[in-house]
Design a protein around this motif. Structure first.
Motif, short mmCIF file in Angstrom:
data_model
loop_
_atom_site.label_atom_id
_atom_site.label_comp_id
_atom_site.label_asym_id
_atom_site.label_seq_id
_atom_site.Cartn_x
_atom_site.Cartn_y
_atom_site.Cartn_z
N VAL A 178 5.04 -3.45 7.96
CA VAL A 178 6.30 -2.70 7.76
C VAL A 178 5.94 -1.33 7.20
O VAL A 178 5.38 -1.22 6.10
CB VAL A 178 7.25 -3.43 6.79
CG1 VAL A 178 8.54 -2.63 6.62
CG2 VAL A 178 7.56 -4.83 7.30
N GLY A 179 6.24 -0.28 7.95
CA GLY A 179 6.02 1.09 7.49
C GLY A 179 7.31 1.69 6.96
O GLY A 179 8.37 1.50 7.55
N VAL A 180 7.23 2.38 5.83
CA VAL A 180 8.40 3.04 5.23
C VAL A 180 8.11 4.53 5.18
O VAL A 180 7.10 4.95 4.61
CB VAL A 180 8.67 2.50 3.80
CG1 VAL A 180 9.90 3.15 3.21
CG2 VAL A 180 8.82 0.98 3.81
N THR A 181 8.97 5.33 5.80
CA THR A 181 8.69 6.77 5.89
C THR A 181 9.97 7.60 5.94
O THR A 181 11.02 7.12 6.34
CB THR A 181 7.84 7.07 7.14
OG1 THR A 181 7.57 8.47 7.20
CG2 THR A 181 8.55 6.64 8.42
N CYS A 182 9.82 8.87 5.54
CA CYS A 182 10.92 9.84 5.63
C CYS A 182 10.83 10.66 6.92
O CYS A 182 11.79 11.36 7.27
CB CYS A 182 10.87 10.81 4.45
SG CYS A 182 11.03 10.04 2.86
N ARG A 183 9.69 10.59 7.60
CA ARG A 183 9.47 11.43 8.78
C ARG A 183 10.12 10.83 10.01
O ARG A 183 9.74 9.76 10.48
CB ARG A 183 7.96 11.58 9.02
CG ARG A 183 7.20 12.36 7.97
CD ARG A 183 7.38 13.85 8.13
NE ARG A 183 6.87 14.38 9.38
CZ ARG A 183 5.66 14.90 9.53
NH1 ARG A 183 4.82 14.95 8.50
NH2 ARG A 183 5.27 15.39 10.70
N ASP A 228 3.64 7.80 6.95
CA ASP A 228 3.16 8.99 7.67
C ASP A 228 1.84 9.51 7.10
O ASP A 228 1.03 10.09 7.83
CB ASP A 228 4.22 10.09 7.65
CG ASP A 228 4.73 10.38 6.25
OD1 ASP A 228 4.39 11.42 5.68
OD2 ASP A 228 5.47 9.53 5.71
N LEU A 229 1.60 9.29 5.79
CA LEU A 229 0.36 9.78 5.18
C LEU A 229 -0.86 8.99 5.67
O LEU A 229 -1.98 9.51 5.69
CB LEU A 229 0.45 9.71 3.65
CG LEU A 229 1.52 10.60 3.01
CD1 LEU A 229 1.49 10.48 1.50
CD2 LEU A 229 1.36 12.06 3.42
N LEU A 238 0.84 -1.20 0.00
CA LEU A 238 0.00 0.00 0.00
C LEU A 238 0.87 1.25 0.00
O LEU A 238 2.00 1.22 0.50
CB LEU A 238 -0.91 0.02 1.23
CG LEU A 238 -1.88 -1.16 1.42
CD1 LEU A 238 -2.64 -1.01 2.73
CD2 LEU A 238 -2.84 -1.27 0.26
N SER A 239 0.36 2.32 -0.57
CA SER A 239 1.10 3.59 -0.58
C SER A 239 0.19 4.71 -0.09
O SER A 239 -0.96 4.83 -0.54
CB SER A 239 1.60 3.92 -1.99
OG SER A 239 2.10 5.24 -2.04
N GLY A 240 0.70 5.53 0.80
CA GLY A 240 -0.06 6.67 1.31
C GLY A 240 -0.40 7.68 0.24
O GLY A 240 -1.34 8.46 0.38
N LEU A 241 0.34 7.65 -0.87
CA LEU A 241 0.07 8.57 -1.98
C LEU A 241 -1.11 8.09 -2.83
O LEU A 241 -1.79 8.89 -3.46
CB LEU A 241 1.31 8.71 -2.88
CG LEU A 241 2.53 9.37 -2.24
CD1 LEU A 241 3.75 9.21 -3.13
CD2 LEU A 241 2.27 10.85 -1.99
N LEU A 242 -1.33 6.77 -2.86
CA LEU A 242 -2.40 6.20 -3.69
C LEU A 242 -3.65 5.86 -2.89
O LEU A 242 -4.76 6.16 -3.30
CB LEU A 242 -1.88 4.93 -4.39
CG LEU A 242 -0.67 5.11 -5.31
CD1 LEU A 242 -0.21 3.78 -5.85
CD2 LEU A 242 -1.02 6.05 -6.46
#
Length: 432
Positions: free
Chosen positions: A190-195, A162-163, A99-103
Motif C-alpha cells: 500500500v503506497g500513500v502519496t500526495c503526488r 513517491d520518494l 516504511l517512510s520515504g522520509l526515513l
C-alpha cells in the motif's frame, strides 16, 4: 489560593486552568480514530476488502492511496487496519511493515528496517547476499510456517511513496511489486502519496508490475466545518469537575469563534492549509497563553499564536549571525541578482564583499581563513548548499553553491537584526 465565587464553584482557578490545559492538550495531541471515517465510506470498504483478501485468503495485492495533505489518507489507513485486526485469524497471521520515504532514504536502509520489523535479524545473521532480490526472497522464505507449505501474509505500507521512486533503479519498489504480482508469498503493498502524477515517476518495469489500483481522497473541508472544528476541540465536556467554569469557558469559546479578528486569523490558516493538524498546533499555542490572570482564550492570543506559526525559521536564524556572515549573505543576494539566480562560489562572494569594504567606514577587512570559516558555518546552518555532490571534490573556494533564502527574507531579517550598521542595511537595499 482563593476560590471563585458562585453556586457551583468549588475548584481554585489555577487548578481549573491546569485541568483544562491537560484535557485539551491530550485531545489535540492524541487524536482518536473515528468509529467510521466520514465522507470516505466507499474508499474504506474498498481498502478493507482488498487487505482482507491478502490477510485471510493469501491473495497478493498492490494499491495507491492518493490525495492532498490533510485529506485523511493516514486516518483511512489506520481505520482500515484497526477494523481488519478485529478478526482473530488476521491477528494471528498478518505481519506489518511500515516504511517512510522520509526515513528510509535508500534501499539498504529500507531492507534493514524490513528485517528489524519482521524480527528476522537473528535469521539473517552475517549472511551476504548478491542482490536486494535475494535478500528479500530469503526474508519471505523465513516467514513460512513450520510445514513450509505457506507463508504468513505481509502488509507493506510505504508512506511518502513517491520518494521511494527516487531510489537507485527503484529496486525496492520493483522487488516488492514483483512479489505482490507473483505467487512467491502473500504480500500487500500500500503506497500513500500526495503526488497525483506518481505513476509517471515509476520506471516501465516497475509500472508493469503494479496493479494500477488507486484510491483517491479529496480534501472537502469547508471554512464553516473548519470553524466548527475549533469549537469542538476547545469546548469542555459535561463532566468537567467545575460546571460553572466549564460553562464560562464554553461561552468564551463561542464568543471567540464569532469574533471578527479571530475569524480573519482562522481564514488565513484555512487558506494556507486545510489540514486539521496545523490547526491543532495553532490551538495548542493559544492554550499555552491561558493563565489564572487570563483564564480564557482571547482573540489577541489567537493572533499571537498565528504570528508564531507563520514565523519564518530561516529569517529568525539570520538574527543570530555575525556581521561578517550577514555581509556574506548580502553579497550572495547581490550575486543572485546580477547573475539571475545562477550558483556562486566563495571566491565570487569574497570579491563582492571586498567591493563593499572599499567604500565602508565601519566594517573592517577580514583574513581569507576567517571568511572561509564564516562561509562554512552558513553551509552548516543550511542557509546555502552545494549545487551537486560532485562539488565536494573541487577546491573549497570554487565549489558552486546556491542560497536557500528569498530576497524578502533577507530584507525582513535586516530590519530586526540587533544594532545592524546603517552602511550594511544600505548596501543590502542598494541595486548593486
Amino acid at each position: 489560593m482563593s476560590k471563585r465565587k458562585g453556586k457551583d464553584a468549588h475548584l481554585p482557578i489555577g487548578e481549573c486552568i491546569a485541568q483544562v490545559q491537560g484535557l485539551l492538550r491530550e485531545r489535540l495531541c492524541c487524536q482518536k480514530l473515528p468509529v467510521r471515517p466520514e465522507g470516505v465510506e466507499a474508499q474504506h470498504q474498498h481498502l478493507l476488502e482488498l487487505l482482507r483478501r491478502t490477510a485471510v485468503h493469501g491473495e497478493s495485492n498492490s494499491v495507491l492511496i492518493v490525495g492532498p495533505r490533510g485529506a485523511g489518507k493516514t486516518m483511512l489507513m489506520k481505520c482500515v487496519l484497526r477494523d481488519l485486526l478485529e478478526e482473530k485469524e488476521v491477528q494471528k497471521n498478518l505481519l506489518q511493515v511500515q516504511l517512510s520515504g522520509l526515513l528510509q532514504t535508500d534501499d539498504r536502509i529500507a531492507l534493514k528496517e524490513i528485517t528489524r520489523q519482521l524480527q528476522l535479524e537473528n535469521v539473517v545473521g552475517d549472511r551476504v547476499f548478491g542482490s536486494f532480490a535475494e535478500n528479500l526472497a530469503f526474508l519471505l522464505e523465513a516467514l513460512k510456517r513450520g510445514d513450509r507449505s505457506s507463508s504468513r501474509p505481509v502488509l507493506f505500507v510505504l508512506d511518502e511513496f513517491d520518494l521511494f521512486a527516487h531510489h537507485k533503479n527503484q529496486t525496492l519498489l520493483y522487488n516488492l511489486l514483483d512479489v505482490s504480482q507473483s505467487a512467491q508469498a502473500p504480500v500487500a503493498v500500500v503506497g500513500v502519496t500526495c503526488r497525483l502524477d506518481v505513476l509517471e515517476l515509476l520506471e516501465k518495469r516497475v509500472k508493469s508490475r503494479f496493479s494500477h489500483r488507486q484510491i483517491h481522497l479529496l480534501s472537502g473541508t469547508t471554512f464553516s466545518r473548519y470553524q466548527e472544528r475549533v469549537r469542538t476541540q476547545l469546548c469542555l465536556p459535561g463532566g468537567f469537575p467545575d460546571p460553572k467554569f466549564a460553562q464560562d469557558w464554553n461561552a468564551s469559546v463561542e464568543a471567540l469563534s464569532e469574533d471578527k479578528s479571530a475569524q480573519e486569523v482562522l481564514q488565513r490558516h484555512f487558506n494556507s492549509s486545510k489540514d486539521f493538524r496545523s490547526l491543532h498546533v495553532l490551538l495548542i499555542r493559544c492554550l499555552s497563553r491561558v493563565s489564572a490572570d487570563k483564564p480564557f482564550i482571547r482573540p489577541a492570543d489567537l493572533q499571537e499564536a498565528s504570528r508564531l506559526c507563520f514565523e519564518d525559521a530561516n529569517a529568525n536564524m539570520l538574527h543570530g549571525l555575525s556581521i561578517l556572515e550577514l555581509c556574506l549573505i548580502i553579497a550572495m543576494k547581490h550575486l543572485s541578482i546580477i547573475y539571475d539566480g545562477e550558483p556562486f562560489n566563495l571566491q565570487m562572494v569574497h570579491n563582492e564583499f571586498k567591493k563593499f569594504l572599499k567604500r565602508s567606514r565601519s566594517i573592517y577587512s577580514f583574513e581569507q581563513p576567517v571568511v572561509m570559516k564564516a562561509f562554512e558555518h552558513l553551509q552548516e546552518l543550511e542557509l546555502i548548499r552545494p549545487v551537486d555532490s560532485a562539488a565536494s571534490k573541487s577546491q573549497r573556494e570554487y565549489r558552486l553553491m546556491s542560497i536557500m533564502l528569498d530576497h524578502s527574507q533577507i530584507t525582513e531579517a535586516l530590519q530586526k537584526y540587533p544594532q545592524c550598521p546603517t552602511e550594511v542595511k544600505q548596501w543590502a537595499t542598494s541595486p548593486f
